[in-house]
Design a protein around this motif. Structure first.
Motif, PDB file in Angstrom:
ATOM      1  N   LYS A 155       1.033  -0.958   0.102  1.00 27.92           N
ATOM      2  CA  LYS A 155      -0.263   0.061   0.182  1.00 27.92           C
ATOM      3  C   LYS A 155       0.551   0.811   0.313  1.00 27.92           C
ATOM      4  CE  LYS A 155      -4.697  -1.167   1.894  1.00 27.92           C
ATOM      5  NZ  LYS A 155      -5.278  -0.395   2.996  1.00 27.92           N
ATOM      6  N   CYS A 156      -0.070   2.408  -0.676  1.00 21.84           N
ATOM      7  CA  CYS A 156       1.067   3.791  -0.220  1.00 21.84           C
ATOM      8  C   CYS A 156      -0.318   4.835  -0.104  1.00 21.84           C
ATOM      9  CB  CYS A 156       1.244   3.929  -1.916  1.00 21.84           C
ATOM     10  SG  CYS A 156       2.481   5.120  -1.594  1.00 21.84           S
ATOM     11  N   SER A 157       0.037   5.520   0.845  1.00 18.82           N
ATOM     12  CA  SER A 157      -0.647   6.621   0.684  1.00 18.82           C
ATOM     13  C   SER A 157      -2.177   5.707   1.421  1.00 18.82           C
ATOM     14  CB  SER A 157      -1.124   7.858  -0.361  1.00 18.82           C
ATOM     15  OG  SER A 157      -1.159   8.002   0.199  1.00 18.82           O
ATOM     16  N   GLY A 158      -2.060   4.742   1.631  1.00 17.43           N
ATOM     17  CA  GLY A 158      -3.427   4.748   2.537  1.00 17.43           C
ATOM     18  C   GLY A 158      -4.270   3.284   1.484  1.00 17.43           C
ATOM     19  N   LEU A 159      -3.452   3.944  -0.092  1.00 13.56           N
ATOM     20  CA  LEU A 159      -3.923   3.054  -0.681  1.00 13.56           C
ATOM     21  C   LEU A 159      -3.430   2.024  -2.035  1.00 13.56           C
ATOM     22  CD1 LEU A 159      -4.406   6.228  -3.341  1.00 13.56           C
ATOM     23  CD2 LEU A 159      -6.032   4.981  -1.960  1.00 13.56           C
ATOM     24  N   PRO A 160      -4.200   0.982  -2.186  1.00 14.72           N
ATOM     25  CA  PRO A 160      -3.601  -0.310  -2.788  1.00 14.72           C
ATOM     26  C   PRO A 160      -2.954  -0.264  -3.687  1.00 14.72           C
ATOM     27  CG  PRO A 160      -5.941  -0.443  -3.009  1.00 14.72           C
ATOM     28  CD  PRO A 160      -5.694   0.705  -2.471  1.00 14.72           C
ATOM     29  N   ILE A 161      -1.832  -1.024  -3.911  1.00  9.63           N
ATOM     30  CA  ILE A 161      -1.580  -0.810  -5.101  1.00  9.63           C
ATOM     31  C   ILE A 161      -0.829  -1.960  -6.022  1.00  9.63           C
ATOM     32  CG2 ILE A 161       0.470   1.130  -4.460  1.00  9.63           C
ATOM     33  CD1 ILE A 161       2.768  -2.495  -4.811  1.00  9.63           C
ATOM     34  N   THR A 162      -0.239  -2.251  -7.366  1.00 10.98           N
ATOM     35  CA  THR A 162       0.118  -3.206  -7.902  1.00 10.98           C
ATOM     36  C   THR A 162       1.960  -3.129  -7.638  1.00 10.98           C
ATOM     37  OG1 THR A 162      -1.719  -3.711  -9.267  1.00 10.98           O
ATOM     38  CG2 THR A 162       0.096  -4.379  -9.782  1.00 10.98           C
ATOM     39  N   GLN A 163       2.183  -4.462  -6.745  1.00 16.01           N
ATOM     40  CA  GLN A 163       3.746  -4.871  -7.023  1.00 16.01           C
ATOM     41  C   GLN A 163       4.022  -5.438  -8.034  1.00 16.01           C
ATOM     42  OE1 GLN A 163       3.813  -7.154  -3.894  1.00 16.01           O
ATOM     43  NE2 GLN A 163       4.708  -5.931  -2.179  1.00 16.01           N
ATOM     44  N   TYR A 164       5.874  -4.307  -9.065  1.00 12.48           N
ATOM     45  CA  TYR A 164       5.452  -5.563  -9.995  1.00 12.48           C
ATOM     46  C   TYR A 164       7.219  -6.176 -10.218  1.00 12.48           C
ATOM     47  CZ  TYR A 164       1.843  -2.911 -12.538  1.00 12.48           C
ATOM     48  OH  TYR A 164       0.889  -2.466 -13.076  1.00 12.48           O
ATOM     49  N   SER A 165       7.566  -6.660 -11.009  1.00 12.33           N
ATOM     50  CA  SER A 165       8.940  -7.932 -11.270  1.00 12.33           C
ATOM     51  C   SER A 165       8.719  -7.460 -13.073  1.00 12.33           C
ATOM     52  CB  SER A 165       8.348  -9.020 -11.048  1.00 12.33           C
ATOM     53  OG  SER A 165       7.168  -9.196 -11.788  1.00 12.33           O
ATOM     54  N   VAL A 166       9.581  -8.146 -13.297  1.00 12.81           N
ATOM     55  CA  VAL A 166      10.198  -7.368 -14.566  1.00 12.81           C
ATOM     56  C   VAL A 166       8.862  -8.194 -15.558  1.00 12.81           C
ATOM     57  CG1 VAL A 166      11.674  -9.845 -14.744  1.00 12.81           C
ATOM     58  CG2 VAL A 166      11.803  -8.145 -16.460  1.00 12.81           C
ATOM     59  N   GLU A 167       8.839  -9.689 -15.409  1.00 15.12           N
ATOM     60  CA  GLU A 167       8.471 -10.158 -15.217  1.00 15.12           C
ATOM     61  C   GLU A 167       6.352  -9.222 -15.564  1.00 15.12           C
ATOM     62  OE1 GLU A 167      11.407 -12.931 -14.810  1.00 15.12           O
ATOM     63  OE2 GLU A 167       9.562 -11.615 -12.854  1.00 15.12           O
ATOM     64  N   LYS A 168       5.819  -9.104 -14.303  1.00 16.24           N
ATOM     65  CA  LYS A 168       4.839  -8.355 -14.578  1.00 16.24           C
ATOM     66  C   LYS A 168       5.064  -7.349 -15.830  1.00 16.24           C
ATOM     67  CE  LYS A 168       2.449  -8.134 -11.172  1.00 16.24           C
ATOM     68  NZ  LYS A 168       1.695  -8.765  -9.708  1.00 16.24           N
ATOM     69  N   MET A 169       6.293  -6.248 -15.700  1.00 22.56           N
ATOM     70  CA  MET A 169       6.353  -4.656 -16.517  1.00 22.56           C
ATOM     71  C   MET A 169       6.662  -5.692 -17.936  1.00 22.56           C
ATOM     72  SD  MET A 169       6.478  -1.922 -15.868  1.00 22.56           S
ATOM     73  CE  MET A 169       7.413  -1.386 -13.323  1.00 22.56           C
ATOM     74  N   GLU A 170       6.965  -6.864 -17.916  1.00 21.14           N
ATOM     75  CA  GLU A 170       7.125  -6.810 -19.432  1.00 21.14           C
ATOM     76  C   GLU A 170       5.256  -7.387 -19.901  1.00 21.14           C
ATOM     77  OE1 GLU A 170      10.424  -7.634 -21.815  1.00 21.14           O
ATOM     78  OE2 GLU A 170       9.070  -6.099 -21.067  1.00 21.14           O
ATOM     79  N   ALA A 171       4.900  -8.059 -19.452  1.00 24.17           N
ATOM     80  CA  ALA A 171       3.498  -8.448 -19.405  1.00 24.17           C
ATOM     81  C   ALA A 171       2.750  -7.838 -20.085  1.00 24.17           C
ATOM     82  CB  ALA A 171       2.287  -9.173 -19.107  1.00 24.17           C
ATOM     83  N   VAL A 172       2.912  -6.355 -19.614  1.00 27.92           N
ATOM     84  CA  VAL A 172       1.893  -5.010 -19.725  1.00 27.92           C
ATOM     85  C   VAL A 172       2.487  -4.051 -20.934  1.00 27.92           C
ATOM     86  CG1 VAL A 172       1.314  -2.925 -19.292  1.00 27.92           C
ATOM     87  CG2 VAL A 172       1.964  -4.441 -17.929  1.00 27.92           C
ATOM     88  N   PHE A 173       3.966  -4.521 -21.151  1.00 27.49           N
ATOM     89  CA  PHE A 173       4.957  -3.273 -22.486  1.00 27.49           C
ATOM     90  C   PHE A 173       5.513  -4.278 -22.953  1.00 27.49           C
ATOM     91  CE2 PHE A 173       4.621  -0.699 -17.676  1.00 27.49           C
ATOM     92  CZ  PHE A 173       3.749   0.477 -18.653  1.00 27.49           C
ATOM     93  N   ALA A 174       5.791  -5.250 -23.162  1.00 27.70           N
ATOM     94  CA  ALA A 174       6.424  -5.677 -24.304  1.00 27.70           C
ATOM     95  C   ALA A 174       6.240  -5.991 -25.393  1.00 27.70           C
ATOM     96  CB  ALA A 174       7.144  -7.315 -23.775  1.00 27.70           C
ATOM     97  N   SER A 175       4.767  -6.262 -25.376  1.00 31.46           N
ATOM     98  CA  SER A 175       4.001  -5.894 -27.085  1.00 31.46           C
ATOM     99  C   SER A 175       4.419  -4.419 -27.771  1.00 31.46           C
ATOM    100  CB  SER A 175       2.879  -6.189 -26.803  1.00 31.46           C
ATOM    101  OG  SER A 175       1.871  -5.044 -26.274  1.00 31.46           O
ATOM    102  N   ASP A 176       4.858  -3.561 -27.338  1.00 27.59           N
ATOM    103  CA  ASP A 176       5.156  -2.558 -28.208  1.00 27.59           C
ATOM    104  C   ASP A 176       6.463  -2.121 -28.010  1.00 27.59           C
ATOM    105  OD1 ASP A 176       2.273  -1.805 -29.394  1.00 27.59           O
ATOM    106  OD2 ASP A 176       1.645  -2.451 -26.727  1.00 27.59           O
ATOM    107  N   PHE A 177       6.904  -1.641 -26.455  1.00 31.01           N
ATOM    108  CA  PHE A 177       8.071  -1.654 -26.398  1.00 31.01           C
ATOM    109  C   PHE A 177       9.378  -2.677 -26.191  1.00 31.01           C
ATOM    110  CE2 PHE A 177       5.102   1.010 -25.046  1.00 31.01           C
ATOM    111  CZ  PHE A 177       4.961   2.760 -25.263  1.00 31.01           C
ATOM    112  N   GLU A 178      10.677  -2.112 -26.096  1.00 33.11           N
ATOM    113  CA  GLU A 178      11.428  -2.827 -26.066  1.00 33.11           C
ATOM    114  C   GLU A 178      12.584  -3.228 -24.393  1.00 33.11           C
ATOM    115  OE1 GLU A 178      15.546  -4.492 -28.768  1.00 33.11           O
ATOM    116  OE2 GLU A 178      14.299  -3.455 -30.076  1.00 33.11           O
ATOM    117  N   LEU A 179      12.864  -3.702 -23.809  1.00 32.69           N
ATOM    118  CA  LEU A 179      12.629  -4.039 -22.535  1.00 32.69           C
ATOM    119  C   LEU A 179      14.741  -3.481 -22.785  1.00 32.69           C
ATOM    120  CD1 LEU A 179      12.438  -3.860 -19.541  1.00 32.69           C
ATOM    121  CD2 LEU A 179      13.070  -6.096 -19.779  1.00 32.69           C
TER     122      LEU A 179
END
Length: 205
Positions: A155-179
């Motif tokens: 959580k941050c500032s009382g709000l839930p957040i999404t934690q990321y690994s490189v795999e989770k970040m890649e799942a979002v961006f890899a189709s259009d962006f190169e790591l």
């Protein structure tokens, strides 16, 4: 929902001093290093997403960057940044907007987001965010993302957040962006607690 989100951040930035929030950094060294590593010209268009009243813009102005944009949902945060920058505020374009609703005629060369993206917890919002990055950047643009890692807070500032690994970040961006680069780093808050971040840098395909 959107109003509640805006209200939350207006309250944060009207009731807390800059050193009373966990994300405070007097010298945002990692972000500066990652922006400089993109090797763009000093007049490249750089946007800081959800930057609040962070010191990144001040540092970039000191380094001679001339085409800077700061977006935040909180008017109070933007006002604080403007007041601190004084005369230099004239050199920055300030945008009060939710990053999911943001649309610009300007196409950015660098899209930087430290600790804003992880507040999106719904799959639809995360996809909408990525669509917005694509809609508002150049075909050759750089994307710099900093978010809580899987070792970081839930959580941050009382709000839930999404934690990321490189795999989770890649799942979002890899189709259009190169790591290009990815690493984790501890951020020490003003309260002497430690938050683990993951930073990923991308180039548009």
């Amino acid at each position: 929902m959107e109003n509640a989100k805006k209200e939350h951040w207006e309250t944060v930035f009207t009731t807390k001093q800059e050193t009373e929030v966990s994300w405070y950094q007097k010298q945002p060294k990692t972000s500066i290093d990652l922006i400089q590593a993109c090797k763009v010209s000093k007049d490249a268009k750089i946007i800081d997403i959800g930057g609040g009243d962070s010191y990144l813009i001040d540092s970039l102005l000191d380094l001679g960057y001339t085409n800077l944009y700061l977006l935040d949902i909180s008017e109070a945060a933007i006002t604080r940044a403007k007041q601190r920058l004084g005369e230099k505020a004239k050199l920055v374009t300030f945008i009060v907007s939710d990053s999911l609703r943001f649309q610009s005629d300007v196409k950015f060369d660098i899209w930087h987001d430290r600790a804003s993206f992880h507040f999106f917890t719904e799959a639809g919002d995360i996809q909408q965010y990525k669509s917005n990055v694509i809609a508002n950047t150049h075909p050759e643009a750089h994307l710099i993302m900093g978010a809580f890692s899987e070792e970081g807070p839930q959580k941050c500032s009382g709000l839930p957040i999404t934690q990321y690994s490189v795999e989770k970040m890649e799942a979002v961006f890899a189709s259009d962006f190169e790591l290009q680069n990815c690493f984790t780093e501890d951020h020490v808050t003003p309260f002497e607690t430690v938050q683990n971040f993951i930073f990923c840098t991308y180039k548009r395909k």
